[in-house]
Design an enzyme around this catalytic site. Structure first.
Site, PDB file in Angstrom:
ATOM      1  N   HIS A 173       0.812  -0.919   0.074  1.00 26.89           N
ATOM      2  CA  HIS A 173      -0.046   0.382   0.001  1.00 26.89           C
ATOM      3  C   HIS A 173       0.796   1.400  -0.083  1.00 26.89           C
ATOM      4  O   HIS A 173       2.161   0.856   1.054  1.00 26.89           O
ATOM      5  CB  HIS A 173      -0.582   0.344   1.406  1.00 26.89           C
ATOM      6  CG  HIS A 173      -1.889  -0.882   1.808  1.00 26.89           C
ATOM      7  ND1 HIS A 173      -1.383  -2.432   2.359  1.00 26.89           N
ATOM      8  CD2 HIS A 173      -3.432  -1.617   1.494  1.00 26.89           C
ATOM      9  CE1 HIS A 173      -2.418  -3.022   3.167  1.00 26.89           C
ATOM     10  NE2 HIS A 173      -3.282  -2.267   1.762  1.00 26.89           N
TER      11      HIS A 173
ATOM     12  N   ASP B  59       2.393   2.117   2.656  1.00 24.86           N
ATOM     13  CA  ASP B  59       2.980   1.267   3.714  1.00 24.86           C
ATOM     14  C   ASP B  59       4.730   1.664   3.095  1.00 24.86           C
ATOM     15  O   ASP B  59       5.818   1.206   4.319  1.00 24.86           O
ATOM     16  CB  ASP B  59       3.094  -0.465   3.010  1.00 24.86           C
ATOM     17  CG  ASP B  59       1.856  -1.310   3.470  1.00 24.86           C
ATOM     18  OD1 ASP B  59       1.024  -0.629   4.464  1.00 24.86           O
ATOM     19  OD2 ASP B  59       1.095  -1.198   2.596  1.00 24.86           O
TER      20      ASP B  59
HETATM   21  C1  XUL Z   1      -7.158  -6.547   4.254  1.00 21.33           C
HETATM   22  C2  XUL Z   1      -6.628  -7.079   3.095  1.00 21.33           C
HETATM   23  C3  XUL Z   1      -5.646  -6.036   2.715  1.00 21.33           C
HETATM   24  C4  XUL Z   1      -5.679  -6.279   0.499  1.00 21.33           C
HETATM   25  C5  XUL Z   1      -5.020  -5.134   0.472  1.00 21.33           C
HETATM   26  O1  XUL Z   1      -8.181  -8.257   4.827  1.00 21.33           O
HETATM   27  O2  XUL Z   1      -6.708  -7.727   2.315  1.00 21.33           O
HETATM   28  O3  XUL Z   1      -4.528  -5.949   3.343  1.00 21.33           O
HETATM   29  O4  XUL Z   1      -4.602  -7.247   0.770  1.00 21.33           O
HETATM   30  O5  XUL Z   1      -5.612  -3.783   0.645  1.00 21.33           O
END
Ligand code: XUL
Ligand code: CO
Length: 441
Positions: A100, A103
Site C-alpha cells: 500500500h 506501507d
Molecule cells: C485486508 C486485506 C488488505 C488487502 C490490500 O483484509 O486483505 O490487506 O490485501 O488492501
C-alpha cells in the site's frame, strides 16, 4: 547492512530434513505438469505484514520489533524497510512484493504533496536496490481505509473532498505501480460498505465507486499500465457490510458498470471463509468467469469470525486451491502472503519460519493437486455424472435448441425420471485422501 545475519539462504532439503530453516517441499526448479514450481507459484511478500506488522492488537502494544534500526515514521525507517525486505526476499527466493502507499512511506497528514514526494523518493530507492536482482512488484494499492478521512468510505464517501483525496491516492499509487513494473493494481474496498442503511444511499455509493474505478482504468492505460486491475472481495470487517462481498458479487458489479475487461479478482483465502465460502469456491467462481487474477494466500481460524491472516498450514485447503489454479491454467498474478506472524512469534527467525511454512504448504498443495489430476478419478467421475447431457434432449439443452414444450412432452412420456445417480461424496473424499496420503504405510 544485514538485518538477518543469523539466517542463511533458505534451500530445499527435502521432506526428510529436520532443519527448520530449509524447504521440505518447495523446490523452485522441480517440474510439475510441465512448469517449474517457481513458475506455478509466483510468491510475493506483503510489505505491510512482513515489514510493518509488529504484533499490536486491540488489547496490547506491539511485541515484534520492526524498526530495523531506524525511527518509525521517518524516511530513514522507510529505507531500512526496503533494505530488510530485499534481504528477506533474496534469502527465501521470493521474487515479488506487494504494497500500500502508506506501507512504503509515512503519510504527511498536513500535505499530500509531501507524501507524494516521499513516494517518488522511496520508489527510486527500491528501483536502485532491486537493480540487477529478479525482484519485482506484483501489485500496488492505495490504502483508503486507515486514515480518518475515509471513515465514511473512499469511493463510497459522502464527501466530494474526500473523494478527491481517494482519487489522488489511486493516481499516485498507479504511477508508482507502473514505475516499479507491477503486474497488477488492487482495490480492496476496506471502507466501501455501510454500517446502517438508515444513513446510506447504496446505489449512489456504488455508482461513485464504479466511477473511481473507471477513472483509474482510463488513467492507468494512459500511462502505459498493461496489467490487470483487481478487486479483492471481502464480506465484512471493518464495515458491517462491504459491497465487494464475494467473487460473484464483485463480478456482477464489474459487469454492471462495464469494468469486466480490465478487472480480475484477487482472492484472499480468509476473506472467502468469512463470506461463508471455501477458498476453492472463490477461485472456481473467478476462474469460470475468466477473472482469476491473483491470490492473497493466508488462512483464517474457523472458530473466529474475523480476519486472522494466518500463514497457511492447511494442506487440504492448499491442495483444493491449487487444483483450481491448475485447472484454470495458472494465475496471471501471483501468491501474495497477506499473512502475519502470531503475536508471540516475535523474532526475526519467526518471519522466515512463517514463509517457509506458507511456501511449503502451497508447494505440497501443488504436488498433491497435480497428483489428483493425474490420478484422473475425480475428472472421470464428474464427466460420467453429466453424461446424460451428451446426447438426445440433454444435448439439445446444452446447445440451446430445446424448447420447454419438447422437454415437457418427454417428461410426460417418461412419467417419472430414473434415479439421477449417487453423488458419491464419500467415495470422492476417500479418493482425495488416498492420493494425499499415498506414501503412508
Ligand atoms: C485486508 C486485506 C488488505 C488487502 C490490500 O483484509 O486483505 O490487506 O490485501 O488492501
Ligand atoms: Co488481502
Amino acid at each position: 547492512m544485514a538485518f538477518f545475519e543469523n539466517i542463511p539462504e533458505i534451500k530445499f532439503e527435502g521432506p526428510a530434513s529436520k532443519n527448520p530453516l530449509a524447504f521440505k517441499y518447495y523446490d523452485a526448479n522441480r517440474v510439475i505438469m510441465g512448469k517449474t514450481m517457481e513458475e506455478h507459484l509466483p510468491f510475493a511478500m506483503a510489505w505491510w505484514h512482513n515489514l510493518g506488522a509488529n504484533g499490536v492488537d486491540m488489547f496490547g502494544r506491539g511485541t515484534i520489533d520492526k524498526s530495523f534500526g531506524a525511527e518509525p515514521g521517518t524516511m530513514e525507517h522507510a529505507k531500512a524497510k526496503v533494505d530488510a525486505g530485499i534481504e528477506f526476499m533474496k534469502k527465501l527466493g521470493i521474487k515479488y512484493y506487494c504494497w500500500h502507499d502508506v506501507d512504503l512511506v509515512p503519510e504527511c497528514e498536513e500535505d499530500i504533496n509531501v507524501t507524494n514526494a516521499r513516494l517518488d523518493e522511496i520508489s527510486d530507492y527500491i528501483l536502485e536496490k532491486t537493480k540487477g536482482t529478479d525482484i519485482k512488484c506484483l501489485w500496488g494499492t492505495a490504502n483508503m481505509f486507515g486514515n480518518p478521512r475515509f471513515m465514511n468510505g473512499a469511493g463510497s464517501t459522502n464527501s466530494a473532498d474526500v473523494y478527491c483525496f481517494a482519487a489522488a491516492q489511486v493516481k499516485k499509487a498507479l504511477d508508482i505501480t507502473v514505475k516499479l513494473g507491477g503486474r497488477g493494481y488492487v482495490f480492496w474496498g476496506g471502507r466501501e460498505g455501510y454500517e446502517t442503511l438508515l444513513n446510506t444511499d447504496v446505489k449512489f455509493e456504488q455508482e461513485n465507486i464504479a466511477q473511481l474505478m473507471k477513472m483509474a482504468v482510463a488513467y492507468g492505460r494512459s500511462i502505459g499500465f498493461t496489467g490487470d486491475f483487481y478487486i479483492e472481495p471481502k464480506p465484512k470487517e471493518p464495515m458491517t457490510h462491504q459491497y465487494d462481498f464475494d467473487a460473484a458479487t464483485a463480478i456482477g458489479f464489474l459487469r454492471q458498470y462495464g469494468l469486466d475487461k480490465d478487472f480480475k479478482m484477487n482472492i484472499e483465502a480468509n476473506h472467502a471463509t468469512l463470506a461463508g465460502h471455501t477458498f476453492e469456491h472463490e477461485l472456481r467462481i473467478s476462474a469460470m468467469n475468466g477473472m482469476l487474477g491473483s491470490v492473497d494466500a493466508n488462512q483464517g481460524n474457523p472458530m473466529l469470525g474475523w480476519d486472522t491472516d494466518e500463514f497457511p498450514c492447511d494442506v487440504y485447503s492448499a491442495t483444493f486451491a491449487m487444483y483450481e489454479v491448475l485447472k484454470a491454467g495458472g494465475l496471471t498474478g501471483g501468491f501474495n502472503f497477506d499473512s502475519k506472524n502470531r503475536r508471540p512469534s516475535n523474532t526475526y527467525e519467526d518471519m522466515f519460519l512463517a514463509f517457509i511454512l506458507g511456501m511449503d504448504t502451497f508447494a505440497q498443495g501443488l504436488i498433491k493437486a497435480a497428483e489428483i489430476i493425474e490420478d484422473g478419478r475425480l475428472d472421470e467421475f464428474k464427466k460420467e455424472r453429466y453424461a446424460s447431457f451428451n446426447e438426445g434432449l440433454g444435448a439439445k439443452v446444452r446447445d440451446g435448441s430445446a424448447t420447454l414444450e419438447e422437454l415437457a412432452a418427454a417428461a410426460a412420456d417418461m412419467k417419472a425420471p430414473a434415479n439421477p445417480g449417487s453423488g458419491k461424496t464419500e467415495y470422492l473424499q476417500s479418493v482425495v485422501n488416498n492420493v494425499l496420503f499415498n506414501g503412508n504405510k
